[in-house]
Design a protein around this motif. Structure first.
Motif, PDB file in Angstrom:
ATOM      1  N   LEU A  20       0.842  -1.200   0.000  1.00  0.00           N
ATOM      2  CA  LEU A  20       0.000   0.000   0.000  1.00  0.00           C
ATOM      3  C   LEU A  20       0.871   1.241   0.000  1.00  0.00           C
ATOM      4  O   LEU A  20       1.901   1.307   0.680  1.00  0.00           O
ATOM      5  N   THR A  21       0.465   2.224  -0.751  1.00  0.00           N
ATOM      6  CA  THR A  21       1.262   3.455  -0.831  1.00  0.00           C
ATOM      7  C   THR A  21       0.826   4.502   0.186  1.00  0.00           C
ATOM      8  O   THR A  21       1.582   5.434   0.470  1.00  0.00           O
ATOM      9  N   ASP A  22      -0.387   4.338   0.729  1.00  0.00           N
ATOM     10  CA  ASP A  22      -0.891   5.362   1.634  1.00  0.00           C
ATOM     11  C   ASP A  22      -0.900   4.936   3.107  1.00  0.00           C
ATOM     12  O   ASP A  22      -1.258   5.712   3.983  1.00  0.00           O
ATOM     13  N   ILE A  23      -0.510   3.685   3.378  1.00  0.00           N
ATOM     14  CA  ILE A  23      -0.454   3.195   4.761  1.00  0.00           C
ATOM     15  C   ILE A  23       0.892   2.498   4.965  1.00  0.00           C
ATOM     16  O   ILE A  23       1.246   1.588   4.215  1.00  0.00           O
ATOM     17  N   THR A  24       1.616   2.917   5.988  1.00  0.00           N
ATOM     18  CA  THR A  24       2.914   2.325   6.294  1.00  0.00           C
ATOM     19  C   THR A  24       2.942   1.886   7.751  1.00  0.00           C
ATOM     20  O   THR A  24       2.566   2.657   8.637  1.00  0.00           O
ATOM     21  N   VAL A  25       3.367   0.648   7.998  1.00  0.00           N
ATOM     22  CA  VAL A  25       3.530   0.170   9.372  1.00  0.00           C
ATOM     23  C   VAL A  25       4.862   0.708   9.894  1.00  0.00           C
ATOM     24  O   VAL A  25       5.928   0.319   9.424  1.00  0.00           O
ATOM     25  N   VAL A  26       4.785   1.615  10.861  1.00  0.00           N
ATOM     26  CA  VAL A  26       6.002   2.267  11.357  1.00  0.00           C
ATOM     27  C   VAL A  26       6.564   1.606  12.604  1.00  0.00           C
ATOM     28  O   VAL A  26       7.723   1.843  12.975  1.00  0.00           O
ATOM     29  N   ALA A  27       5.734   0.777  13.295  1.00  0.00           N
ATOM     30  CA  ALA A  27       6.220   0.145  14.525  1.00  0.00           C
ATOM     31  C   ALA A  27       5.327  -1.022  14.902  1.00  0.00           C
ATOM     32  O   ALA A  27       4.177  -1.114  14.464  1.00  0.00           O
ATOM     33  N   GLU A  28       5.882  -1.906  15.729  1.00  0.00           N
ATOM     34  CA  GLU A  28       5.129  -3.021  16.297  1.00  0.00           C
ATOM     35  C   GLU A  28       5.458  -3.095  17.784  1.00  0.00           C
ATOM     36  O   GLU A  28       6.524  -2.661  18.219  1.00  0.00           O
ATOM     37  N   ALA A  29       4.519  -3.654  18.558  1.00  0.00           N
ATOM     38  CA  ALA A  29       4.744  -3.828  19.998  1.00  0.00           C
ATOM     39  C   ALA A  29       3.996  -5.056  20.458  1.00  0.00           C
ATOM     40  O   ALA A  29       2.954  -5.411  19.900  1.00  0.00           O
ATOM     41  N   ARG A  30       4.517  -5.711  21.497  1.00  0.00           N
ATOM     42  CA  ARG A  30       3.896  -6.949  21.975  1.00  0.00           C
ATOM     43  C   ARG A  30       3.090  -6.759  23.257  1.00  0.00           C
ATOM     44  O   ARG A  30       2.479  -7.702  23.744  1.00  0.00           O
ATOM     45  N   ASP A  31       3.102  -5.552  23.801  1.00  0.00           N
ATOM     46  CA  ASP A  31       2.260  -5.256  24.963  1.00  0.00           C
ATOM     47  C   ASP A  31       2.082  -3.747  25.070  1.00  0.00           C
ATOM     48  O   ASP A  31       2.692  -2.971  24.315  1.00  0.00           O
ATOM     49  N   GLY A  32       1.233  -3.325  26.003  1.00  0.00           N
ATOM     50  CA  GLY A  32       0.935  -1.909  26.117  1.00  0.00           C
ATOM     51  C   GLY A  32       2.128  -1.047  26.473  1.00  0.00           C
ATOM     52  O   GLY A  32       2.252   0.075  25.982  1.00  0.00           O
ATOM     53  N   ARG A  33       3.023  -1.563  27.304  1.00  0.00           N
ATOM     54  CA  ARG A  33       4.194  -0.769  27.695  1.00  0.00           C
ATOM     55  C   ARG A  33       5.114  -0.523  26.506  1.00  0.00           C
ATOM     56  O   ARG A  33       5.586   0.601  26.298  1.00  0.00           O
ATOM     57  N   GLU A  34       5.341  -1.578  25.713  1.00  0.00           N
ATOM     58  CA  GLU A  34       6.159  -1.401  24.514  1.00  0.00           C
ATOM     59  C   GLU A  34       5.477  -0.452  23.539  1.00  0.00           C
ATOM     60  O   GLU A  34       6.141   0.342  22.859  1.00  0.00           O
ATOM     61  N   ALA A  35       4.154  -0.519  23.471  1.00  0.00           N
ATOM     62  CA  ALA A  35       3.412   0.347  22.559  1.00  0.00           C
ATOM     63  C   ALA A  35       3.597   1.816  22.920  1.00  0.00           C
ATOM     64  O   ALA A  35       3.787   2.668  22.032  1.00  0.00           O
ATOM     65  N   LEU A  51      -6.641  -6.087  22.907  1.00  0.00           N
ATOM     66  CA  LEU A  51      -7.092  -5.788  24.271  1.00  0.00           C
ATOM     67  C   LEU A  51      -6.370  -6.624  25.324  1.00  0.00           C
ATOM     68  O   LEU A  51      -5.905  -6.099  26.332  1.00  0.00           O
ATOM     69  N   ARG A  52      -6.299  -7.924  25.116  1.00  0.00           N
ATOM     70  CA  ARG A  52      -5.731  -8.823  26.124  1.00  0.00           C
ATOM     71  C   ARG A  52      -4.252  -9.038  25.860  1.00  0.00           C
ATOM     72  O   ARG A  52      -3.872  -9.778  24.956  1.00  0.00           O
ATOM     73  N   MET A  53      -3.416  -8.387  26.686  1.00  0.00           N
ATOM     74  CA  MET A  53      -1.965  -8.519  26.546  1.00  0.00           C
ATOM     75  C   MET A  53      -1.324  -8.496  27.925  1.00  0.00           C
ATOM     76  O   MET A  53      -1.899  -7.950  28.872  1.00  0.00           O
ATOM     77  N   PRO A  54      -0.123  -9.073  28.052  1.00  0.00           N
ATOM     78  CA  PRO A  54       0.571  -9.048  29.339  1.00  0.00           C
ATOM     79  C   PRO A  54       1.171  -7.673  29.628  1.00  0.00           C
ATOM     80  O   PRO A  54       1.152  -6.785  28.772  1.00  0.00           O
ATOM     81  N   VAL A  55       1.688  -7.505  30.808  1.00  0.00           N
ATOM     82  CA  VAL A  55       2.384  -6.297  31.282  1.00  0.00           C
ATOM     83  C   VAL A  55       1.422  -5.121  31.405  1.00  0.00           C
ATOM     84  O   VAL A  55       1.142  -4.625  32.482  1.00  0.00           O
ATOM     85  N   LEU A  56       0.922  -4.632  30.271  1.00  0.00           N
ATOM     86  CA  LEU A  56      -0.070  -3.553  30.259  1.00  0.00           C
ATOM     87  C   LEU A  56      -1.071  -3.880  29.153  1.00  0.00           C
ATOM     88  O   LEU A  56      -0.686  -3.998  27.992  1.00  0.00           O
ATOM     89  N   ASP A  57      -2.335  -4.032  29.522  1.00  0.00           N
ATOM     90  CA  ASP A  57      -3.325  -4.439  28.520  1.00  0.00           C
ATOM     91  C   ASP A  57      -3.711  -3.281  27.603  1.00  0.00           C
ATOM     92  O   ASP A  57      -3.262  -2.142  27.780  1.00  0.00           O
ATOM     93  N   GLY A  58      -4.552  -3.604  26.623  1.00  0.00           N
ATOM     94  CA  GLY A  58      -4.910  -2.607  25.622  1.00  0.00           C
ATOM     95  C   GLY A  58      -5.606  -1.395  26.192  1.00  0.00           C
ATOM     96  O   GLY A  58      -5.290  -0.257  25.828  1.00  0.00           O
ATOM     97  N   LEU A  59      -6.574  -1.600  27.088  1.00  0.00           N
ATOM     98  CA  LEU A  59      -7.299  -0.461  27.659  1.00  0.00           C
ATOM     99  C   LEU A  59      -6.372   0.439  28.469  1.00  0.00           C
ATOM    100  O   LEU A  59      -6.476   1.669  28.422  1.00  0.00           O
ATOM    101  N   GLY A  60      -5.460  -0.170  29.208  1.00  0.00           N
ATOM    102  CA  GLY A  60      -4.502   0.630  29.972  1.00  0.00           C
ATOM    103  C   GLY A  60      -3.619   1.464  29.050  1.00  0.00           C
ATOM    104  O   GLY A  60      -3.353   2.646  29.321  1.00  0.00           O
ATOM    105  N   ALA A  61      -3.191   0.864  27.954  1.00  0.00           N
ATOM    106  CA  ALA A  61      -2.359   1.593  26.991  1.00  0.00           C
ATOM    107  C   ALA A  61      -3.147   2.713  26.321  1.00  0.00           C
ATOM    108  O   ALA A  61      -2.619   3.811  26.088  1.00  0.00           O
ATOM    109  N   ILE A  62      -4.404   2.440  26.020  1.00  0.00           N
ATOM    110  CA  ILE A  62      -5.248   3.461  25.379  1.00  0.00           C
ATOM    111  C   ILE A  62      -5.414   4.666  26.296  1.00  0.00           C
ATOM    112  O   ILE A  62      -5.328   5.823  25.851  1.00  0.00           O
TER     113      ILE A  62
END
Length: 201
Positions: A20-35, A51-62
């Motif tokens: 895709l030319t208009d969407i680029t994946v700039v980063a990945e993370a395996r939990d909310g803290r890394e995100a 939503l369900r992830m270790p360390v820090l879940d999705g809602l906490g990261a949001i």
């Protein structure tokens, strides 16, 4: 940015955006803290958040992202479509809620919509919410219940209704209870008003 604790899921999602030319994946993370750390560095426009992830879940990261980077648009991407998960995510102001079985084109469109400031919900989630919020449809009172209601509309008390229709007062009360339920009201005056409006009497 893609945030998910399963490497296979992250790989699959990244592959869905390849070419895709208009969407680029700039980063990945395996939990909310890394995100949160990656977001500070890469400043993504849109985040696909599990939503369900270790360390820090999705809602906490949001919640943290809303404070640190309020302009970031978060789309929840999960396998969970229960009332609690949906309600909590929407309460956090997410830009979208999609299920992981979403087709590639739907995911692309969702990211574009969120990036442009819009909101998007998976069709299944929309249907679920509409079903939960839709009022219970009223049903039509029986002929005998209409007779009771007509007498009530003329000012008759339960005792008089019972005498005219040759039934007991207990039966009159039972008929009224059924009428209230069918018309979606909780008193005699409201029942008469709705019945008149619907031309039942």
């Amino acid at each position: 940015m893609i945030v998910d604790d399963h490497p296979v899921v992250r790989d699959g999602l990244r592959g869905m955006f390849d070419g895709l030319t208009d969407i680029t994946v700039v980063a990945e993370a395996r939990d909310g803290r890394e995100a949160l750390a990656a977001a500070r560095t890469e400043r993504p426009d849109v985040v696909l958040m599990d939503l369900r992830m270790p360390v820090l879940d999705g809602l906490g990261a949001i919640r943290r992202l809303r404070v640190e980077q309020p302009d970031v648009r978060v789309i929840v991407l999960t396998t969970y479509d229960g009332d609690g998960d949906i309600s909590r995510a929407l309460a956090e102001g997410v830009a979208g809620y999609l299920l992981k079985d979403a087709p590639r084109e739907e995911l692309h469109a969702a990211v574009r919509t969120a990036g442009a400031g819009g909101r998007v919900l998976a069709p299944a989630v929309t249907a679920h919410l509409m079903g939960r919020l839709a009022p219970v449809p009223a049903t039509v009172p029986s002929p005998r219940e209409v007779e009771v209601l007509a007498l009530i509309a003329r000012g008759a008390a339960n005792k008089e209704v019972a005498r005219v229709l040759l039934i007991s007062e207990t039966t009159v009360k039972t008929h009224l209870k059924h009428v209230f339920a069918k018309l979606g009201v909780d008193n005699r005056a409201a029942a008469v008003a709705v019945a008149l409006q619907r031309r039942l009497i």
